[in-house]
Motif scaffolding. Structure first.
Motif, short mmCIF file in Angstrom:
data_model
loop_
_atom_site.label_atom_id
_atom_site.label_comp_id
_atom_site.label_asym_id
_atom_site.label_seq_id
_atom_site.Cartn_x
_atom_site.Cartn_y
_atom_site.Cartn_z
N CYS A 121 1.10 -1.21 0.02
CA CYS A 121 0.07 0.00 0.02
C CYS A 121 0.85 1.13 -0.02
O CYS A 121 2.03 1.03 0.57
N ARG A 151 0.11 4.36 1.34
CA ARG A 151 -0.38 4.90 2.63
C ARG A 151 0.39 4.18 3.75
O ARG A 151 0.93 2.89 3.58
N CYS A 199 -1.10 4.20 7.25
CA CYS A 199 -1.95 4.71 8.33
C CYS A 199 -1.31 4.06 9.71
O CYS A 199 -0.93 2.77 9.61
N PHE A 249 -2.22 2.76 12.35
CA PHE A 249 -2.93 1.44 13.21
C PHE A 249 -2.69 0.29 11.99
O PHE A 249 -3.09 -0.73 12.89
N CYS A 250 -2.09 0.42 11.12
CA CYS A 250 -1.99 -0.74 9.83
C CYS A 250 -0.55 -1.24 9.75
O CYS A 250 0.48 -0.62 9.90
N VAL A 278 0.43 -3.14 7.19
CA VAL A 278 0.45 -3.89 5.91
C VAL A 278 1.95 -3.21 5.38
O VAL A 278 2.58 -3.93 4.64
N ASP A 303 -10.26 1.54 -0.38
CA ASP A 303 -9.98 2.80 0.01
C ASP A 303 -10.84 3.91 -0.29
O ASP A 303 -10.69 4.22 -1.75
N ARG A 345 -11.16 7.03 -0.67
CA ARG A 345 -10.71 8.22 -1.09
C ARG A 345 -10.35 8.05 -2.61
O ARG A 345 -10.02 8.82 -3.27
N ASP A 373 -11.86 4.36 7.96
CA ASP A 373 -10.92 4.39 8.55
C ASP A 373 -10.92 5.47 9.74
O ASP A 373 -10.19 5.43 10.70
#
Ligand code: SF4
Length: 140
Positions: A5, A7, A9, A11-12, A14, A80, A82, A105
């Motif tokens: 990914c 991005r 984030c 909390f993630c 990935v 996502d 967005r 999210d």
């Protein structure tokens, strides 16, 4: 398909598990391998969403059936919101997606979330679901 990914984030995980973003992995060869090993499957469960034309090419177009049973496509991760433009939503509506899972999210995305839900309905996507993060206050 893609992997990883772009991005990060907070909390993630990935980007920890898949630190390198890979823009394109061909689906047809992957499916051919799976079909050869396990036999053709009625449904297609995906962890990615960037491959609509390939999905149609391998037999998962709207109205497709296998052994008289309707086929469905499930992108198992939350999409996502967005990135969900009208053009992309129309593209998603070309396949029997069930359900369309949308990632919600952050509460700050509420207005955008409502907008894409309405857009999905407008484009004819009938089955919707979402992932929603519930975290302690001040986590993010
Ligand atoms: S939560 Fe979604 S958008 Fe954010 S880093 Fe993880 S996979 Fe990417």
């Amino acid at each position: 398909m893609t992997r990883g990914c772009t991005r990060r984030c907070p909390f993630c995980v990935v980007y920890v598990i898949e630190p390198e973003y890979i823009k394109y992995i061909p689906l047809k060869q992957q499916i051919a391998k799976v079909n050869e090993k396990y036999g053709e499957k009625k449904d297609l469960l995906l962890l990615d969403n960037n491959i609509i034309d390939e999905i149609k090419d391998i037999g998962f177009h709207n109205g497709a059936k296998l052994n008289d049973r309707k086929r469905h496509v499930d992108f198992n991760q939350g999409i996502d919101l967005r990135l969900l433009t009208k053009g992309r939503m129309k593209k998603l509506a070309e396949i029997p997606v069930k359900p369309l899972r949308i990632a919600f999210d952050r509460y700050g995305l509420k207005d955008s979330y409502v907008k894409v839900i309405r857009l999905a309905a407008e484009c004819g996507i009938k089955y919707l679901s979402n992932y929603m993060m519930i975290l302690p206050k001040n986590f993010i």
